[in-house]
Design an enzyme around this catalytic site. Sequence first.
Site, PDB file in Angstrom:
ATOM      1  CE  LYS A  52      11.078  13.091  16.124  1.00  5.52           C
ATOM      2  NZ  LYS A  52       9.780  13.758  16.100  1.00  5.52           N
ATOM      3  CD  GLN A  96       6.480  13.326  17.206  1.00  7.93           C
ATOM      4  OE1 GLN A  96       7.607  13.816  17.189  1.00  7.93           O
ATOM      5  NE2 GLN A  96       6.085  12.458  16.300  1.00  7.93           N
ATOM      6  CG  ASP A 119       9.309  19.419  12.749  1.00  9.63           C
ATOM      7  OD1 ASP A 119       9.868  18.376  12.371  1.00  9.63           O
ATOM      8  OD2 ASP A 119       8.512  19.474  13.710  1.00  9.63           O
TER       9      ASP A 119
HETATM   10  N1  GUN Z   1       5.146  13.341  13.455  1.00  7.15           N
HETATM   11  C1  GUN Z   1       5.527  12.471  12.485  1.00  7.15           C
HETATM   12  N2  GUN Z   1       6.550  12.981  11.763  1.00  7.15           N
HETATM   13  C2  GUN Z   1       6.825  14.192  12.289  1.00  7.15           C
HETATM   14  C3  GUN Z   1       7.811  15.192  11.991  1.00  7.15           C
HETATM   15  O1  GUN Z   1       8.619  15.075  11.069  1.00  7.15           O
HETATM   16  N3  GUN Z   1       7.786  16.287  12.792  1.00  7.15           N
HETATM   17  C4  GUN Z   1       6.895  16.442  13.804  1.00  7.15           C
HETATM   18  N4  GUN Z   1       6.955  17.560  14.511  1.00  7.15           N
HETATM   19  N5  GUN Z   1       5.985  15.543  14.109  1.00  7.15           N
HETATM   20  C5  GUN Z   1       5.956  14.421  13.360  1.00  7.15           C
END
Ligand code: GUN
Length: 281
Positions: A52, A96, A119
């Site tokens: 990311k 996360q 998100d």
């Molecule tokens: N962990 C795995 N996929 C995601 C996601 O799309 N957002 C977040 N915040 N954590 C994740």
Amino acid sequence: MILIDGKKAAVELREELKIEVSGLKSKYNKVPGLTVILIGGLAPSQIYVRNKEKSANEVGLKSDVIRYPDSVEEKTVLDKIYELNKDDSVSGILVQLPLPKHIDKQKVIEAILPSKDVDGFHPMNVGNLSSGYESSVPCTPLGCYLLIKKIEPNLSGKKAVIVGRSNLNGKPMTQLLLKENCTVTITHSKTKDLKGECLKGDIIVAAVGMPELVKGDWVKKDAIVIDVGINKTDKGIVGDVAFDEVSKVAKALTPVPGGVGPMTIACLLKNTIECFKRSQK
Ligand code: GUN
């Protein structure tokens, strides 16, 4: 059969976003900022967060990662979120997942300002999406949606079958396809005739986390099949779709890896930019 190249689509989307960020920088003399909170040392989370950060930098966003040990107190995380909510240089906040057991996931999600919730997990965004109002849209279903639209720009009247009813994928995917006037069936572990339901789909989105569940004879000829699954097996990583069988029937299919995955991160950057733009209005 069209092999849907998610890597290429993500490169193209990032190129567009890079140009957009450059325009925003000229217009506002600042760039959108994404702050990720990472708790603990889970390897997949570490890898996601690194990717990311790399992608965010690539398109010219300001990117920060705040790391905490597994033992961090919930209050410390909540206080940090409240601080980031007030920080004008932060356009988007992502915590996360998964979180350590002693931290209440819902409390954390609801602490994030809906306008900075990249998100799309905050109940306010979930509600806005289901009402058809402006909202952040969860990144994975948004990526799936963009891939489907590339193959079939006019989805009106198509039958879409979603396999899996999670808040992360199945439910928001349903909302996005409903908005496009699809007739959507959402299936799950208690669905009576899963194969029969899948066979009705012009579009199938598989997001259940069951290795190679969707077989070749579950898929209508010329269906578009999107595989969200990432399952570790003895054979390596496989999706929720039996790729070899389904590739003989489908019009278009996403591979795993290299399908939905790369689009998810590109959509996170897109959401960060959208949050920034809305905050400048
Ligand atoms: N962990 C795995 N996929 C995601 C996601 O799309 N957002 C977040 N915040 N954590 C994740």
